[in-house]
Motif scaffolding. Structure first.
Motif: not given
Length: 173
Positions: A7-16, A61-64
């Motif tokens: 139920l979660f995804t790993l990726r680089p974060p964004r400035p937002s 999470d699934e809602l980003d």
């Protein structure tokens, strides 16, 4: 790097994600206001120039919605030593594997960059007990302690972990 775990995804974060990073760091209840500021400075550096001084990874999470993040980087003036600068997970997401997934992904990235040793610094305060247990559960060893480092009665505890590189394990020191 993108990976999916329960139920979660790993990726680089964004400035937002900056505001959410501040929320997470504050929500842990263990960081002083000046530490929140430093966490945001490191986060800003990681997202402004990924991989230059810092690397960052977020769990969504699934809602980003950002559930947790980690920032790490190679240690200047060393041969293949890396520092874990920050890892924080929203307390509402504890015990879901978010922190473990972030640490394991960071370790894989460090090993792929030929990193051999990860160094983590943390506090001896009682409220950091779960944090120390987390590192120990991931095979980090307490290798140094500096009494009264952060404040009177608040020692610096240094944890380290040797990484497996290119199919062979480095000796534990």
């Amino acid at each position: 790097m993108t990976a999916t775990a329960s139920l979660f995804t790993l990726r680089p974060p964004r400035p937002s994600d900056r505001g959410r990073v501040a929320e997470i760091v504050r929500a842990t209840g263990v960081f002083r206001p000046e530490e929140v500021t430093i966490a945001l400075e490191v986060f800003d550096g990681a997202v402004a120039k990924p991989g230059v001084d810092y690397h960052a990874l977020g769990a969504y999470d699934e809602l980003d919605l950002l559930l947790g993040f980690t920032c790490y980087g190679s240690t200047p003036c060393t041969e293949a030593t890396w520092d874990l600068y920050w890892i924080a997970v929203d307390p509402a997401g504890h015990r879901r594997g978010v922190g473990r997934a972030l640490m394991e992904a960071a370790e894989r990235a460090i090993a792929l960059a030929n990193g051999r040793l990860v160094v983590v610094e943390t506090s001896s305060r009682p409220d950091y007990g779960p944090t120390r247990a987390f590192y120990e559960a991931l095979a980090y060893r307490a290798t140094a302690r500096i009494p009264d480092f952060y404040a009177a009665g608040d020692d610096l505890i240094v944890y380290t972990k040797q990484l497996v590189l290119q199919g062979r394990e480095r000796p534990h020191g």
